[in-house]
Design an enzyme around this catalytic site. Structure first.
Site, PDB file in Angstrom:
ATOM      1  N   ASP A   1     -15.304 -32.304  33.931  1.00  0.00           N
ATOM      2  CA  ASP A   1     -14.337 -31.577  34.750  1.00  0.00           C
ATOM      3  C   ASP A   1     -13.278 -30.971  33.844  1.00  0.00           C
ATOM      4  OD1 ASP A   1     -13.154 -30.592  37.036  1.00  0.00           O
ATOM      5  OD2 ASP A   1     -12.132 -32.470  37.545  1.00  0.00           O
TER       6      ASP A   1
ATOM      7  N   TYR B   1      -9.777 -28.255  33.441  1.00  0.00           N
ATOM      8  CA  TYR B   1      -8.419 -28.180  34.008  1.00  0.00           C
ATOM      9  C   TYR B   1      -7.917 -26.794  33.633  1.00  0.00           C
ATOM     10  CZ  TYR B   1      -3.604 -30.099  34.743  1.00  0.00           C
ATOM     11  OH  TYR B   1      -2.326 -30.373  35.178  1.00  0.00           O
TER      12      TYR B   1
ATOM     13  N   HIS C   1      -2.469 -23.890  38.624  1.00  0.00           N
ATOM     14  CA  HIS C   1      -2.556 -25.302  38.988  1.00  0.00           C
ATOM     15  C   HIS C   1      -1.876 -26.187  37.936  1.00  0.00           C
ATOM     16  CE1 HIS C   1      -4.090 -29.141  40.355  1.00  0.00           C
ATOM     17  NE2 HIS C   1      -4.688 -29.332  39.192  1.00  0.00           N
TER      18      HIS C   1
ATOM     19  N   ARG D   1       6.387 -33.379  35.426  1.00  0.00           N
ATOM     20  CA  ARG D   1       7.053 -33.492  34.116  1.00  0.00           C
ATOM     21  C   ARG D   1       8.308 -32.644  34.073  1.00  0.00           C
ATOM     22  NH1 ARG D   1       1.757 -33.264  32.497  1.00  0.00           N
ATOM     23  NH2 ARG D   1       2.031 -31.074  32.002  1.00  0.00           N
TER      24      ARG D   1
ATOM     25  N   GLU E   1      -9.642 -31.143  45.847  1.00  0.00           N
ATOM     26  CA  GLU E   1      -9.458 -30.186  44.758  1.00  0.00           C
ATOM     27  C   GLU E   1     -10.466 -29.066  44.964  1.00  0.00           C
ATOM     28  OE1 GLU E   1      -9.458 -32.409  41.022  1.00  0.00           O
ATOM     29  OE2 GLU E   1      -7.298 -32.705  41.221  1.00  0.00           O
TER      30      GLU E   1
ATOM     31  N   GLU F   1     -12.607 -26.412  43.784  1.00  0.00           N
ATOM     32  CA  GLU F   1     -13.176 -26.075  42.482  1.00  0.00           C
ATOM     33  C   GLU F   1     -14.527 -25.389  42.655  1.00  0.00           C
ATOM     34  OE1 GLU F   1     -13.094 -29.070  39.424  1.00  0.00           O
ATOM     35  OE2 GLU F   1     -11.517 -30.232  40.399  1.00  0.00           O
TER      36      GLU F   1
ATOM     37  N   TYR G   1      -3.592 -43.155  35.088  1.00  0.00           N
ATOM     38  CA  TYR G   1      -4.108 -42.104  34.199  1.00  0.00           C
ATOM     39  C   TYR G   1      -3.608 -42.135  32.761  1.00  0.00           C
ATOM     40  CZ  TYR G   1      -0.180 -38.770  33.952  1.00  0.00           C
ATOM     41  OH  TYR G   1       1.012 -38.165  33.675  1.00  0.00           O
TER      42      TYR G   1
ATOM     43  N   LYS H   1     -10.810 -40.539  40.855  1.00  0.00           N
ATOM     44  CA  LYS H   1     -11.652 -39.353  40.972  1.00  0.00           C
ATOM     45  C   LYS H   1     -13.129 -39.667  41.168  1.00  0.00           C
ATOM     46  CE  LYS H   1      -8.496 -36.253  39.358  1.00  0.00           C
ATOM     47  NZ  LYS H   1      -8.198 -34.903  39.848  1.00  0.00           N
TER      48      LYS H   1
ATOM     49  N   THR I   1      -9.185 -27.699  39.520  1.00  0.00           N
ATOM     50  CA  THR I   1      -8.586 -27.106  40.724  1.00  0.00           C
ATOM     51  C   THR I   1      -8.196 -25.653  40.476  1.00  0.00           C
ATOM     52  OG1 THR I   1      -7.686 -29.273  41.171  1.00  0.00           O
ATOM     53  CG2 THR I   1      -6.788 -27.447  42.456  1.00  0.00           C
TER      54      THR I   1
HETATM   55 CA    CA Z   1     -10.837 -31.986  39.280  1.00  0.00          CA
END
Ligand code: CA
Length: 424
Positions: A135, A137, A142, A151, A208, A210, A253, A262, A358
């Site tokens: 997967d 990113y 996103h 953050r 998500e 995708e 995570y 996930k 995503t």
């Molecule tokens: Ca994902």
């Protein structure tokens, strides 16, 4: 080279209603089952599936020298592993048999009941046996939204983000085909007001939006795929809902990334839309600045204009469209993702699946997760029945749809649908 099967002027003698996802220019691939066929390879035209095993058995693919068993092996792996020269010919041959000007199948009416079956009267199965699943990113909108929320808005993207397509290795065992249901996952969470973690059903179950691409050509360990020959290895694309438990994710995570948040369920659409069918919809993506390293450079317009939609349907309720995004918002292309994935010599196998991450667009209506749509639950979505959603409720069904449109040509992906059941 553009495939003959892509000609927008082609028409079929099989009925295709306007707005159909499956005109003669699509010719996707899948696996179906019914009382007569345990698991046969199929394509689609209008509201029908096309049984490819029956076509093979009746000699329609003789010139292609494809072993007949490949059309009833339970997955498309052997078939797509034959490589683009053969699978592209197969797609063109299916197109040819469906064209108004061709009588070969049209006149054999006695075969039609074996070859054509209403899509709503068969069960679609997993199209491939997925070996490894990765997967990425790769949507900048996103990644920026998530970085802003969790953050620092001023430094939303981490320093590596614009230099490499960030990704992680996921789990293939719990990827299911559209139409399934699954239970809300349980796990450890650490509420902000609690010193210690607690255990229980996830309260922040998210979707998500995708897409994913399926590998059609393997490599050996030590080999790399370049951005210019990546298309040879990418058989086609599916829609992908990468269900995520945000509360489990937040706690677990660090430092190795997503794990149990996930891997409890992901959903794919049953039809693989070939890269060739999508070729007319190539478009320009975001400008990559700073300039990427040479192994990630590419030529031409390599993004794709695929409209994406998300629907939420409460139990016995109406469909609510909650988001609409587009694949063209991807910062990193599939070719770059594959080049990066293999630059260290990591081998890939036929049937491997690589997901986009995503896909959000710049507008708040284009966000690809509930996390972003409701901005961490602070702006709940209002549904037609008057209820609100911060995240997905028990017994909600989520449906992803995708299609490309250019003039009168529309190539669709079908549906990617799953229902969330209460925790077990
Ligand atoms: Ca994902």
């Amino acid at each position: 080279m553009t495939s003959r099967a892509n000609n927008p002027l082609l028409q079929s003698w099989m009925e295709v209603k306007s707005g159909s996802d499956f005109p003669i220019q699509n010719i996707p691939f899948g696996i179906y089952s019914d009382s007569k066929a345990e698991h046969h390879a199929c394509s689609a035209i209008g509201e029908y599936i096309i049984d490819l095993y029956e076509l093979a058995r009746n000699g329609y693919f003789e010139a292609l020298t494809i072993p007949q068993e490949y059309f009833r092996s339970g997955s498309l792996n052997d078939l797509i592993g034959l490589g683009k020269p053969i699978t592209n010919h197969l797609r063109e041959r299916i197109s040819e048999l469906l064209q108004t000007t061709n009588n070969e199948l049209q006149n054999h009416k006695e075969l039609h009941f074996l070859v054509f079956k209403k899509q709503n009267e068969v069960k679609m199965l997993m199209p491939v046996k997925i070996g490894d699943y990765t997967d990425f990113y790769s949507s900048i909108d996103h990644a920026t939204n998530v970085g802003t929320m969790f953050r620092d808005p001023a430094n939303a993207l981490l320093p590596n983000w614009k230099h490499l397509p960030v990704g992680y290795h996921g789990r293939a065992s719990s990827i299911c085909v559209s139409g399934h249901s699954f239970h809300r996952p349980k796990g450890q969470q650490k509420p902000a007001d609690s010193e210690l973690p607690v255990f229980g059903p996830s309260k922040l179950l998210d979707i998500e939006l995708e897409t994913a691409f399926i590998i059609g050509k393997s490599t050996k360990m030590g080999e790399s795929v370049s951005t210019s020959n990546a298309d040879e290895h990418i058989f086609g694309m599916v829609l992908f809902n990468d269900w995520s438990a945000r509360d489990i994710q937040t706690w677990e995570y660090v430092p190795l990334g997503p794990f149990l948040a996930k891997n409890f369920a992901s959903t794919i659409s049953p039809w693989i839309i070939t890269l060739e069918a999508l070729e007319p919809f190539r478009t320009k993506g975001y400008t990559q600045e700073p300039k990427v390293l040479p192994y990630l450079e590419y030529n031409g317009e390599r993004n794709l204009d695929i409209k994406l939609e998300v629907y939420l349907t409460p139990e016995n309720g109406e469909d609510n469209k909650i988001a609409g995004s587009n694949y063209k918002y991807m910062y990193w292309t599939m070719e770059q993702q594959l080049a990066h994935h293999t630059i260290n010599g990591c081998n890939i196998n036929v049937g491997d699946m690589m997901a986009s991450g995503t896909i959000s667009g710049p507008d708040p209506s284009e966000y690809g997760s509930m996390l972003e749509l409701t901005w961490k639950g602070t702006k709940p979505l209002k549904l037609k029945d008057g209820t609100e959603r911060k995240f997905v409720n028990d017994n909600d069904t989520i449906t992803l749809k995708g299609y490309c449109e250019k003039g009168s040509l529309r190539i669709g992906f079908g549906e990617c649908k799953a229902k969330l059941l209460p925790a077990k």
